[in-house]
Enzyme design. Structure first.
Site, PDB file in Angstrom:
ATOM      1  N   ASP A 402      -6.055 -22.970  22.597  1.00 24.88           N
ATOM      2  CA  ASP A 402      -5.254 -23.479  21.503  1.00 24.88           C
ATOM      3  C   ASP A 402      -6.207 -23.592  20.310  1.00 24.88           C
ATOM      4  OD1 ASP A 402      -3.178 -24.769  20.087  1.00 24.88           O
ATOM      5  OD2 ASP A 402      -4.161 -26.681  20.502  1.00 24.88           O
ATOM      6  N   ASP A 591      -4.921 -29.054  24.073  1.00 23.55           N
ATOM      7  CA  ASP A 591      -4.873 -30.510  24.146  1.00 23.55           C
ATOM      8  C   ASP A 591      -3.740 -30.893  25.077  1.00 23.55           C
ATOM      9  OD1 ASP A 591      -2.460 -31.560  22.787  1.00 23.55           O
ATOM     10  OD2 ASP A 591      -3.283 -30.460  21.080  1.00 23.55           O
ATOM     11  N   ASP A 595       0.216 -28.873  24.448  1.00 19.98           N
ATOM     12  CA  ASP A 595       0.044 -27.692  25.272  1.00 19.98           C
ATOM     13  C   ASP A 595       0.336 -27.940  26.741  1.00 19.98           C
ATOM     14  OD1 ASP A 595      -0.777 -26.112  23.112  1.00 19.98           O
ATOM     15  OD2 ASP A 595      -2.744 -27.055  23.195  1.00 19.98           O
TER      16      ASP A 595
END
Lengths: 704, 245
Positions: A402, A591, A595
């Site tokens: 991410d 995180d 996510d």
């Protein structure tokens, strides 16, 4: 080493299911089978060796109990050695020996020496064997009791009858070797698995509480939230809390694995177990005891040990067939040698088959590797939720990141400060801006205040603060209106911005003073992490919900990484699912909140934590302290773990097959069978210890 | 019984060495002033140590017998004798002070393990505990024991091997008794010149022993050892290997 892992304790029933594992051995921290029904305050041991080691090296029992056990083992050893010595003399034959062997008093002497030895050394095996026998668990203790018992009884009968074979040295020798071997193994194993103990030991048990009449020394459990405690230089923090007074360098190595101390000021949170290096602190208690971050870490690592281990499927498949097969082979050996030679030979050779085939080494082969690795990871500030995770990490082929908060710091930082008038002073404008933003909690405001503070600028005096959400804030300085925010809010024309950056304008009575540029900057550890992963053969990719331009800026800045922006959480999951269908094992780093679905869909989900607050639900892997270069380190550790586990397993099976063939053919004396078994377990333990010697993350020799 | 007395005499000659290694322990375990039972504890300690020595000696003898009984026994016996001679010479050189370090380094690394294992016994002092301490002490690294084991292997007989090592235990008793009787003795003698001199003499003696042993391995050398004529020990070992089947 006997009832260690589920795979080796065989329920004598048709189901080859693994018994539920619920507790850890009090000495070596490996899982104990069938411990779920024991009272929680009773210490459980995975094997007799651990029980012995724990008592001797000062576990729960006092000195006298430990001394008693040592005396029992020592006296047993004394008698055993005499029995074996005398028997050796008889074996070598010759005139003298044959004459001696014929003497009745020699046989009685042997029996007289062997009996106390068998009682002293055999008692622990009998009590453990009985327990296993009651649960219909066919473990090594039961086998040893049966085999040694038979050898002893046959010999005793020979002595009484005045003729027949003597196996007293075998009976004593097996008991002695097994006792000493187990002790040695347990002692070595505890060293391999001790990382957890080190964590737990760094937790202080008492604290100085500040009371109305001064300070008092209290135990941790008497502290309550919002109590104030004093922590002197050189002391470990007793609680999780917030600093109220004082500043100090704090070493958080126990939590984050980071050896460089961090500076902590009033308002900062600190964790129990970390070390106050140089300042006097007053800390307000937030959490204590079992609620602290350190306690949670210890608990998570412990829970991980109860889960499945690398290669578990393989071990299950093989053990399900292996143990019944060995029982059949032993029975066949007993029958064959009894019929062709003598019952004594039958018992001895069957005993030898069972001793050699004892699946101890198989049972600890993969758990030991995983436990050593998880301890090593925890010491480096990495929490791995299950032993099996190491296998998936080792086999991973790609890493997806991410962006915001993972590859980047997740907070804007001032990347440029541009004065409007060349003759103006930095400090004057900065102090005005800081004064205005000091009262705001907005991330941009925090970034500007930090920027000013880092340059040693004190905020000016302003009055009449007012925040306009989404646009900016205003106040009065020396009667003039100060504005900070978007160009429109500040009443100035917008300037040309650096791509990917956000501008914030400062104006005084509508006249532009200066402009801040802010950007979410990549973590310092991001670029080296991506590079090291590439070197390990793992390509990296960004999966982000942010706009594609911002993603490609970050990707270009890092180098060696592909970027996909504008993805919804569902699209991220779909991407990972597509990869999984192609057989790609993907590691997702993100995180824990936004996510979460992607993390759970990936082969391994990895989250980063600030290191001082373990609030979130945990993914498969949690890297405390947020250093991304821990990820390639963890991959290397996982690959080493899988190598060690495979090698252990190969060795255990190879040794078993070789040993069983020798034993069936009657070419292996049971004494050597017992010795070989101990050696094979020690080989597995020592091989796993290699993992404990791998350098910790951050302490490796850097190549660049 | 020759083995016993030869080994005892040699060890006695070299037993100034024992004062440094085991003397301190004697004082800890057995000598507590004029405590009643000090003699009993001392003897138990020696019994334990002697048992381990004899056990190791029997093992060495069994090993020697196995080697001599193997198919190519002339050569394997010769190789065994040469190895034993080298071991004896090595210990002799160590005692002469020409080579140092290895043995004491070993002992040093064992110390924490020893403390962890036997701390409880030394504190609680249950009846008979010196026997167990002695048993463990027998496994301590000791050049004199190594020399004894080399000689025991050459006897090619468990019985004679056990007797040889029993001799080593016996030979060390006077010096150790002296150490536990006079508490300060060991400490004082640590630096004394005569101790060095005696130890070196013993080293020289061991090297002579090594030379004698080596001469037996030479072609034309004859085995004048009473214990184990190879012809007799070969069938003997055969007997042992198949005793159980």
């Amino acid at each position: 080493m006997d009832t260690l892992a589920p795979a080796l304790a065989v329920e004598v029933s048709r189901t080859a299911e693994r018994p539920r594992v619920a507790r850890l051995c009090a000495h070596c921290s490996l899982p104990v089978t069938g411990g779920s029904d024991a009272a929680p305050d009773v210490e459980l041991y995975c094997c007799g060796g651990c029980a012995l080691a724990r008592r001797i090296t000062g576990g729960l029992a006092g000195d006298s109990a430990a001394a008693g056990m040592l005396m029992a083992v020592g006296l047993g050893a004394f008698f055993s050695m005499n029995v074996m010595m005398l028997s050796f003399v008889l074996y070598t034959g010759g005139h003298e020996a044959d004459r001696l062997a014929g003497e009745a008093w020699v046989r009685w002497a042997l029996l007289g020496l062997a009996t106390p030895s068998v009682i002293l050394l055999g008692a622990p095996f009998v009590s453990r064997g009985l327990r296993g026998g009651r649960r219909l668990l066919l473990d090594t203790d039961v086998l040893i009791v049966l085999g040694v018992g038979a050898a002893y009884l046959i010999s005793a009968w020979s002595v009484f009858a005045g003729r027949g074979p003597l196996y007293l040295d075998t009976a004593c020798g097996i008991l002695l070797f097994m006792t000493i071997g187990r002790y040695l193994e347990a002692a070595t194993r505890a060293r391999t698995t001790d990382a957890l103990g080190r964590l737990a030991r760094s937790m202080p048990t008492e604290a100085w509480r500040i009371a109305s009449f001064g300070e008092e020394r209290v135990t941790i459990d008497r502290l309550e939230a919002s109590d104030l405690v004093r922590v002197r230089p050189g002391e470990r923090l007793p609680v999780d809390g917030v600093i109220r007074e004082g500043e100090a360098s704090v070493s958080e190595a126990e939590i984050t694995g980071e050896s460089t101390p961090v500076h902590r000021r009033p308002g900062d949170t600190v964790s129990a177990g970390t070390l106050n290096l140089d300042g006097a602190l007053v800390v307000e208690v937030l959490r204590r005891g079992a609620d602290t971050t350190l306690a949670r870490i210890v608990r998570i690592v412990e829970e991980a040990r109860l889960g499945r281990y690398p290669l578990a499927a393989l071990v299950d498949r093989v053990s399900a067939k292996f143990v019944p097969m060995i029982l059949l082979v032993a029975a066949a050996t007993l029958a064959y040698w009894t019929l062709t030679l003598s019952p004594g030979a039958g018992v001895l050779n069957a005993l030898c088959v069972l001793l050699i085939a004892c699946p101890c080494a198989i049972g600890i082969a993969t758990p030991l590797a995983a436990v050593a690795a998880s301890g090593r990871a925890a010491s480096s500030g990495i929490l791995v939720r299950a032993g099996e995770t190491f296998e998936r990490l080792a086999k991973a082929e790609r890493v997806c990141f991410d962006k915001t908060g993972t590859l980047t710091n997740g907070e804007p930082r001032v990347t440029a400060f541009i004065l409007a008038a060349a003759d103006d002073e930095d400090a004057r404008v900065l102090s005005l801006a800081a004064a205005l933003e000091r009262s705001s909690e907005h991330p941009v405001a925090r970034a500007i205040v930090r920027y000013a503070a880092n340059r040693g600028v004190m905020p000016a005096d302003v009055t009449g603060f007012r925040a306009v959400p989404g646009r900016g804030a205003s106040a009065f300085a020396h009667g003039l209106e100060l504005r900070l925010g978007t160009a429109a809010f500040a009443g100035v024309p917008p300037a040309a911005e650096t791509p990917g950056a956000t501008s914030v304008y400062v104006s005084l009575d509508g006249r532009l003073l200066g402009r801040f540029e802010l950007q979410d900057t990549p973590r310092l550890s991001a670029a080296p992490a991506v590079r090291e992963l590439g070197a390990l053969g793992l390509p990296s990719e960004i999966l982000s919900g942010d706009n594609p331009a911002a993603v490609s800026t970050v990707a270009a800045g890092l180098g060696g990484i592909r970027g996909s922006g504008g993805l919804t959480p569902e699209e991220k999951v779909a991407r990972l699912a597509a990869g999984a269908d192609r057989g790609d094992a993907v590691i997702m780093v993100g995180d824990g909140i936004n996510d979460a679905p992607a993390l759970s869909r990936a082969a391994v989900g990895v989250t980063l934590e600030g290191g001082t607050d373990l609030a979130r639900e945990l993914a498969d892997v949690t890297i405390l302290g947020g250093d991304l270069t821990r990820l390639p380190w963890l991959i290397r550790l996982s690959r080493a773990t899988l190598r060690v586990a495979r090698w252990n397993l190969f060795w255990a099976f190879f040794y078993n097959l070789a040993g069983v063939s020798l034993a069936v053919s009657g070419r292996l004396h049971p004494l050597f069978g017992a010795l070989a078994m101990i050696v094979s377990s020690l080989v597995v333990v020592l091989n796993s210890q290699r993992l404990s010697r791998l350098p910790l993350a951050g302490n490796e020799a850097r190549h660049d | 019984m020759t083995e016993l007395w030869v080994a005892a005499a040699l060890t006695f000659a070299a037993s100034a060495h024992c004062l440094g290694m085991c003397g301190g322990l004697m004082v800890t375990v057995a000598a507590r002033g004029k405590r009643p039972g000090a003699l009993r504890d001392f003897l138990l300690l020696q019994l334990g140590k002697g048992t381990t020595y004899a056990f190791l000696g029997a093992l060495a003898g069994l090993f020697g017998a196995t080697v001599t009984a193997s198919a190519t026994f002339v050569w394997s016996t010769r190789a065994l004798t040469v190895l034993a001679a080298l071991a004896l010479a090595g210990v002799g050189v160590t005692l002469l002070g020409l080579r140092s370090g290895t043995v004491s380094a070993w002992g040093g690394s064992l110390a924490p393990l020893w403390a962890r294992l036997f701390g409880p016994l030394l504190q609680a002092r249950p009846t008979g505990f010196p026997l167990v301490i002695g048993l463990a002490m027998g496994f301590f690294p000791c050049p004199l024991v190594y020399a004894g084991l080399a000689a025991a292997a050459v006897t090619s007989s468990p019985g004679l091997g056990a007797l040889t090592l029993a001799g080593v235990a016996l030979g060390s008793i006077p010096a150790l008794a002296l150490a536990s009787a006079a508490t300060n003795f060991a400490a004082r003698s640590e630096r004394s010149a005569w101790r060095n001199l005696v130890t070196r003499a013993a080293g020289a003696l061991l090297i002579v022993m090594a030379a004698v042993t080596l001469s037996r391995a030479m072609p034309g050398g004859h085995d004048h050892h009473a214990g184990a004529p190879p012809a007799a020990s070969a069938p003997a070992m055969d007997h042992s290997a198949h005793q159980h089947h």
